[in-house]
Enzyme design. Structure first.
Site, PDB file in Angstrom:
ATOM      1  N   HIS A   9       5.234   2.493  -3.831  1.00  0.00           N
ATOM      2  CA  HIS A   9       5.060   2.831  -2.410  1.00  0.00           C
ATOM      3  C   HIS A   9       4.592   4.276  -2.168  1.00  0.00           C
ATOM      4  CE1 HIS A   9       7.403  -0.783  -2.068  1.00  0.00           C
ATOM      5  NE2 HIS A   9       7.433  -0.720  -0.758  1.00  0.00           N
TER       6      HIS A   9
ATOM      7  N   CYS B 126       5.445  -2.645 -10.560  1.00  0.00           N
ATOM      8  CA  CYS B 126       6.703  -2.071 -10.067  1.00  0.00           C
ATOM      9  C   CYS B 126       7.285  -1.117 -11.117  1.00  0.00           C
ATOM     10  CB  CYS B 126       7.677  -3.227  -9.811  1.00  0.00           C
ATOM     11  SG  CYS B 126       9.293  -2.721  -9.254  1.00  0.00           S
TER      12      CYS B 126
ATOM     13  N   CYS C  71       6.671   5.270  -8.215  1.00  0.00           N
ATOM     14  CA  CYS C  71       7.044   4.118  -7.388  1.00  0.00           C
ATOM     15  C   CYS C  71       5.786   3.635  -6.684  1.00  0.00           C
ATOM     16  CB  CYS C  71       8.095   4.539  -6.354  1.00  0.00           C
ATOM     17  SG  CYS C  71       8.508   3.238  -5.183  1.00  0.00           S
TER      18      CYS C  71
ATOM     19  N   ASP D  19       4.992  -7.255  -8.503  1.00  0.00           N
ATOM     20  CA  ASP D  19       5.755  -6.169  -7.877  1.00  0.00           C
ATOM     21  C   ASP D  19       6.964  -6.771  -7.163  1.00  0.00           C
ATOM     22  OD1 ASP D  19       6.286  -3.471  -7.106  1.00  0.00           O
ATOM     23  OD2 ASP D  19       5.680  -4.007  -5.082  1.00  0.00           O
ATOM     24  N   SER D  20       7.920  -5.904  -6.854  1.00  0.00           N
ATOM     25  CA  SER D  20       9.086  -6.371  -6.108  1.00  0.00           C
ATOM     26  C   SER D  20       8.710  -6.721  -4.665  1.00  0.00           C
ATOM     27  CB  SER D  20      10.155  -5.279  -6.115  1.00  0.00           C
ATOM     28  OG  SER D  20       9.606  -4.081  -5.597  1.00  0.00           O
TER      29      SER D  20
ATOM     30  N   GLU E 285       7.558   0.896   4.004  1.00  0.00           N
ATOM     31  CA  GLU E 285       7.701  -0.487   4.484  1.00  0.00           C
ATOM     32  C   GLU E 285       7.541  -0.542   6.008  1.00  0.00           C
ATOM     33  OE1 GLU E 285       8.487  -3.549   2.970  1.00  0.00           O
ATOM     34  OE2 GLU E 285       8.176  -2.676   0.979  1.00  0.00           O
TER      35      GLU E 285
HETATM   36  N1  DGL Z   1       8.201  -1.501  -6.382  1.00  0.00           N
HETATM   37  C1  DGL Z   1       9.308  -0.577  -6.524  1.00  0.00           C
HETATM   38  C2  DGL Z   1       8.933   0.491  -7.558  1.00  0.00           C
HETATM   39  O1  DGL Z   1       7.778   0.743  -7.843  1.00  0.00           O
HETATM   40  C3  DGL Z   1       9.686   0.055  -5.215  1.00  0.00           C
HETATM   41  C4  DGL Z   1      10.346  -0.878  -4.256  1.00  0.00           C
HETATM   42  C5  DGL Z   1      11.668  -1.423  -4.755  1.00  0.00           C
HETATM   43  O2  DGL Z   1      12.678  -0.681  -4.772  1.00  0.00           O
HETATM   44  O3  DGL Z   1      11.684  -2.572  -5.125  1.00  0.00           O
HETATM   45  O4  DGL Z   1       9.818   1.106  -8.121  1.00  0.00           O
END
Ligand code: DGL
Length: 262
Positions: A186, A74, A184, A11-12, A154
């Site tokens: 989050h 992600c 997403c 993930d990011s 976050e």
């Molecule tokens: N992990 C990213 C997603 O699922 C969200 C956070 C980001 O913008 O990196 O799209």
């Protein structure tokens, strides 16, 4: 492909922990390597070349561990970099978009009902959810980029005034979705607030639950179903910045005893 006992999750940042949580609740993996690119999050406001470059670097990291399967948790990386990652990898890779769309389709919602797709700016701009849904026959798809949701999560802000004001900022009063794709990592943490906002009849598709079901359907003879006797998953966490914060977030969000970690 042999049995899938060791997986990588990319993930990011910390958001992919929602996907990790769903996976360890459903499937008995022996070893999980989680990598969050916390130094460079968010990906959602970056352009495609950058997202691909960062994702290919993450792929290099995972190659040292030689997992049986790599899950791109992600949505932003799944939307933009999956193809490039697959082209550079002998490790099988799955993203979360196909499974999210499949999860919706399996709920048998009529094609004319309103489907709301929420994601980062980059995910929505890619049009991958929109295209896949329209190809299946859904005619009323509304796509809204909601980058601020990432910042709220976050900051561990999941409900209350700021969240409600953010919903009002993004969602016109005319919006009446029958289903919402939480596109997403989050967004599942805002699920309770979103459910209150849209009402109890609105169905939500959660990337983590969707990918866990997808693996059970497509790889069922290669994975171990979770049972009371399944040994806990051994999870190793890695981050490109502030690993302690990621581990602390994991402790807060996962809150269960189905894994152990060094
Ligand atoms: N992990 C990213 C997603 O699922 C969200 C956070 C980001 O913008 O990196 O799209």
């Amino acid at each position: 492909m042999n049995r899938i006992t060791k997986i990588g999750i990319f993930d990011s940042g910390v958001g992919g922990l929602t996907v990790l949580k769903s996976l360890i609740e459903e499937i008995g993996f022996e070893k999980i390597i989680y990598y969050g690119d916390t130094a460079r999050v968010p990906y959602g406001n970056k352009d495609q070349e950058t997202i691909i470059r960062f994702s290919l670097e993450a792929l290099e990291f995972f190659k040292h561990f030689n997992p049986d399967l790599l899950i791109v948790a992600c949505n932003t990386a799944s939307a933009h970099a999956l193809k490039a990652m697959r082209e550079c990898s002998h490790i099988p890779i799955v993203g979360v978009i196909e499974s999210g769309v499949q999860a919706l389709r399996q709920r048998n919602i009529s094609y004319e009902k309103q489907i709301l797709v929420l994601g980062t700016e980059a995910t929505i701009k890619s049009g991958v959810y929109d295209t896949s849904l329209r190809e299946l026959g859904y005619t009323n798809v509304v796509n809204i980029p909601t980058n601020l949701f990432v910042s709220l999560v976050e900051e561990n802000i999941f409900d209350g005034e700021v969240v409600e004001a953010t919903f009002r900022y993004y969602f016109p009063p005319t919006l009446k979705p029958s289903a919402v794709i939480l596109g997403c990592t989050h967004f599942p943490l805002l699920l309770e607030s979103l459910q209150r906002f849209f009402g109890s009849d609105t169905l939500f598709i959660h990337s983590g639950e969707a990918i866990a079901n997808f693996l059970q359907q497509h790889y069922h003879n290669k994975i171990l179903q979770k049972t009371h006797n399944t040994t806990k998953s051994d999870i190793e966490f890695f981050a490109s910045d502030n690993i302690n914060k990621l581990k602390q977030t994991a402790r807060n969000w996962l809150k269960n005893d189905s894994y152990y970690s060094k």
